[in-house]
Each structure stands twice: as C-alpha cells, then as structure tokens.
Design a protein around this motif. Structure first.
Motif, PDB file in Angstrom:
ATOM      1  N   LEU A 233       0.822  -1.206   0.000  1.00  0.00           N
ATOM      2  CA  LEU A 233       0.000   0.000   0.000  1.00  0.00           C
ATOM      3  C   LEU A 233       0.852   1.249   0.000  1.00  0.00           C
ATOM      4  CD1 LEU A 233      -2.820  -0.698   2.626  1.00  0.00           C
ATOM      5  CD2 LEU A 233      -3.150  -0.112   0.228  1.00  0.00           C
ATOM      6  N   ARG A 234       1.899   1.241   0.819  1.00  0.00           N
ATOM      7  CA  ARG A 234       2.739   2.434   0.964  1.00  0.00           C
ATOM      8  C   ARG A 234       4.072   2.022   1.570  1.00  0.00           C
ATOM      9  NH1 ARG A 234      -0.181   7.536   0.714  1.00  0.00           N
ATOM     10  NH2 ARG A 234       1.295   8.890  -0.365  1.00  0.00           N
ATOM     11  N   VAL A 235       5.125   2.715   1.212  1.00  0.00           N
ATOM     12  CA  VAL A 235       6.431   2.554   1.876  1.00  0.00           C
ATOM     13  C   VAL A 235       6.700   3.816   2.669  1.00  0.00           C
ATOM     14  CG1 VAL A 235       8.919   2.253   1.582  1.00  0.00           C
ATOM     15  CG2 VAL A 235       7.326   1.022   0.082  1.00  0.00           C
ATOM     16  N   ALA A 236       6.943   3.638   3.958  1.00  0.00           N
ATOM     17  CA  ALA A 236       7.274   4.751   4.840  1.00  0.00           C
ATOM     18  C   ALA A 236       8.718   4.625   5.288  1.00  0.00           C
ATOM     19  CB  ALA A 236       6.345   4.754   6.055  1.00  0.00           C
ATOM     20  N   ALA A 237       9.298   5.754   5.666  1.00  0.00           N
ATOM     21  CA  ALA A 237      10.689   5.772   6.109  1.00  0.00           C
ATOM     22  C   ALA A 237      10.758   6.140   7.577  1.00  0.00           C
ATOM     23  CB  ALA A 237      11.493   6.775   5.289  1.00  0.00           C
ATOM     24  N   ILE A 258       7.144   7.940   1.944  1.00  0.00           N
ATOM     25  CA  ILE A 258       6.679   8.967   2.868  1.00  0.00           C
ATOM     26  C   ILE A 258       7.358   8.787   4.219  1.00  0.00           C
ATOM     27  CG2 ILE A 258       4.454   9.192   1.703  1.00  0.00           C
ATOM     28  CD1 ILE A 258       3.225   7.547   4.022  1.00  0.00           C
ATOM     29  N   ALA A 259       7.309   9.814   5.045  1.00  0.00           N
ATOM     30  CA  ALA A 259       7.962   9.747   6.351  1.00  0.00           C
ATOM     31  C   ALA A 259       7.072   9.059   7.377  1.00  0.00           C
ATOM     32  CB  ALA A 259       8.300  11.157   6.836  1.00  0.00           C
ATOM     33  N   SER A 260       7.709   8.384   8.330  1.00  0.00           N
ATOM     34  CA  SER A 260       7.046   7.916   9.543  1.00  0.00           C
ATOM     35  C   SER A 260       8.012   8.177  10.684  1.00  0.00           C
ATOM     36  CB  SER A 260       6.695   6.431   9.455  1.00  0.00           C
ATOM     37  OG  SER A 260       6.114   6.001  10.667  1.00  0.00           O
ATOM     38  N   LEU A 261       7.905   9.361  11.260  1.00  0.00           N
ATOM     39  CA  LEU A 261       8.925   9.830  12.189  1.00  0.00           C
ATOM     40  C   LEU A 261       8.362  10.015  13.592  1.00  0.00           C
ATOM     41  CD1 LEU A 261      10.587  12.602   9.966  1.00  0.00           C
ATOM     42  CD2 LEU A 261      11.040  10.150   9.981  1.00  0.00           C
ATOM     43  N   ALA A 292       8.923  17.010   2.464  1.00  0.00           N
ATOM     44  CA  ALA A 292       9.836  15.942   2.051  1.00  0.00           C
ATOM     45  C   ALA A 292       9.072  14.683   1.637  1.00  0.00           C
ATOM     46  CB  ALA A 292      10.806  15.618   3.191  1.00  0.00           C
ATOM     47  N   SER A 293       7.894  14.476   2.230  1.00  0.00           N
ATOM     48  CA  SER A 293       7.110  13.261   1.948  1.00  0.00           C
ATOM     49  C   SER A 293       6.368  13.311   0.616  1.00  0.00           C
ATOM     50  CB  SER A 293       6.097  13.022   3.066  1.00  0.00           C
ATOM     51  OG  SER A 293       6.741  12.690   4.279  1.00  0.00           O
ATOM     52  N   VAL A 294       6.097  14.509   0.111  1.00  0.00           N
ATOM     53  CA  VAL A 294       5.289  14.617  -1.112  1.00  0.00           C
ATOM     54  C   VAL A 294       6.137  14.858  -2.354  1.00  0.00           C
ATOM     55  CG1 VAL A 294       3.248  15.382   0.163  1.00  0.00           C
ATOM     56  CG2 VAL A 294       4.807  17.095  -0.798  1.00  0.00           C
ATOM     57  N   THR A 295       7.449  14.801  -2.222  1.00  0.00           N
ATOM     58  CA  THR A 295       8.322  14.982  -3.397  1.00  0.00           C
ATOM     59  C   THR A 295       8.372  13.711  -4.219  1.00  0.00           C
ATOM     60  OG1 THR A 295      10.223  14.401  -2.029  1.00  0.00           O
ATOM     61  CG2 THR A 295       9.785  16.741  -2.362  1.00  0.00           C
TER      62      THR A 295
END
Length: 295
Positions: A233-237, A258-261, A292-295
């Motif tokens: 579905l999604r890859v988060a960092a 996308i970020a997961s911080l 940074a997540s939407v680039t």
C-alpha cells in the motif's frame, strides 16, 4: 476495513506520525521534551506524562489530516482518552488521521546480526481490542544490524508470519525491519533485506496488502521496487536516529516514500513552551516533513 481510511493510506498526501514510544524509549522522549527522570517516581507516572505530551500534540490545531495521513499509537495510548474519547477514535473522527497500533513487545537479543521481535502471546487479544477501537492497522519492529543472510531471512520470515495473523484479523500490517543506521554493512544489509521482502511479498495472496516501514537507504531510489509492488500500500521511512534535517534530505531523494517519524517529529518541542510556541514549533516540523514526503 474502512474504505475511506484505506483510500487515504493508499493515495493521500502526507506522512505518518509515530507516537508509539514504549517503556524503554519513553524516558529519553520525555527528557528531550524537558521532563527529567527525577520528575516521576514510577512507570505509571511516566506514562501519564508521556500521554500528556502526546495529547498536546494530537490536540494541537496544526495536527490534522490535511498533512498527516496516520498516527501510530502505543498500546497504553490506545486505551487512554483524548478530549473525552478514545485516542484512536479521536484521531479518526476529530482529526481525520488514520490510527495504527504498535503491537510488538520489544526486541529479543542479537543473533546472526539481527534482533527479532520477542514472543507476542497476547497478540490475538490485542488485535481484537484494536478492532474494537476502530484502529486501521498495526506496526511491529525488528532490527537488522549486519549483512548476515540468515539474520535478515529470520527477521523477514517472522515479520510476515505475524503480518498474516494481522491480516486475518482484518487489520493492515506495517512491516518494519529496521536497518541500523550505524551498521558497518548498511548498504549490503539493505540489499539482502529488499530481496527477502520481495520474496515474501510475492508469496502473499491476491487482495492481501500491507505497508513497509524502512530505514532511509544509502542508495537514492533503492526502495522503488517495493514502492511499486502490487502488495504494498505504501512505503514509509523511519528516521532511525538521523536528525530531522538529515532524514528530510534523504527522504526528498527517495520519491514515492513517505515519512514515519517519531523523534524527528517532536524535535524542538518543550514542556515549558506556551501553546503558541508549541504549535508554531510543531507546525514548522510538520511542514518540513510533509514537504519531504510529497516529493
């Protein structure tokens, strides 16, 4: 499963706020927030204080679903209330933020250059409670320290074994096999990890979808194959110890991730701030991570 939440997670613009510090990481989170260990005498008081911090974040007017797709909650947070309703319900109904729950019980000792998750004997009951609270999905973390094929394979096999139980409960799993940013073999470990993830993703049945939460890679764009995988579905960092500035810079160079911080999100927040100062600082953090997540 809520279709609106599924659509938001799959296609929405924004990032995941990780508000899931556990007993082991809470003292450091409080210390960064300006509350020393001397301010509380036992674990109950500590968890009361971290819930106050999380509540202040979640109820801030700048914390909304416009820029934040989802939030990951600690088990105790899910069981507590925010503004008179359950934490997960508050996020979902008042903020339009998709709630996830951290389900792992911490890390086992190192073996083969990796740390698996500890046993989770209460997992089925926890998943049932999560469904009752309207939680959308779960998150579980293990750690890869070295480019050891046996260790990497063990981490990924365990993650997907648990992920299948989570899917069977009607929840969406976030698989989080973190690669230690200080590993002397980080790039090689990431290569082994990606190959193992692809193998296990290919083995999922049609209609079974999950998310991945991965360390920001050494090679820009390295996770593109995972971003494009039909079962993802999604890859988060995760920031993994990088400063927010470094995490955002790396994230910008990894399109589709996308970020997961957690630590990076709360960087600069202080218990002694006025509401205006707190909201302004949090707003700046959210804006930077969102960009940074939407680039």
């Amino acid at each position: 499963m809520n279709d609106d939440m599924l659509t938001k997670v799959r296609t929405g613009r924004g990032f995941i706020a990780a508000l899931d510090q556990s007993g082991g990481s809470t003292p450091k989170a409080l210390q960064r927030y300006g509350i020393p260990e001397s301010a509380y005498t036992d674990e109950d008081a500590m968890f009361d204080l971290i819930h106050e911090m999380r509540t202040r974040i979640m109820t801030s007017p700048v914390f909304t679903g416009e820029r934040i797709l989802a939030a990951i909650l600690f088990e105790q947070t899910m069981d507590r209330q925010v503004d008179g309703v359950g934490s997960a319900e508050y996020l979902r109904t008042r903020k339009q933020v998709v709630p996830f729950l951290k389900v792992d019980q911490g890390l086992a000792g190192e073996a083969d250059g990796a740390r698996l998750m500890k046993p989770m004997p209460g997992l089925d009951a926890l998943l049932e409670r999560a469904v009752g609270h309207g939680v959308f999905g779960t998150k579980m973390r293990s750690v890869v320290l070295l480019a050891n094929e046996a260790g990497v394979d063990a981490v990924v096999a365990q993650q997907f074994e648990v992920a299948r139980r989570i899917l069977a409960a009607g929840l969406v799993p976030i698989v989080e096999p973190e690669v230690d940013i200080h590993s002397p073999e980080k790039a090689a470990a990431e290569a082994l990890l990606k190959a193992a993830l692809v193998r296990h993703l290919d083995g999922l049945d049609a209609g079974q979808e999950g998310m991945l939460k991965l360390t920001l890679p050494e090679e820009d764009g390295f996770h593109q194959e995972l971003v494009d995988h039909p079962r993802v579905l999604r890859v988060a960092a995760l920031s993994g110890g990088y400063s927010r500035q470094e995490a955002d810079a790396r994230l910008t160079r990894n399109h589709g991730v996308i970020a997961s911080l957690s630590r990076a999100l709360t960087e600069g927040l202080g218990a002694g701030m006025t509401d205006e100062e707190f909201d302004a600082t949090l707003d700046a953090s959210i804006a930077e991570i969102y960009a940074a997540s939407v680039t």
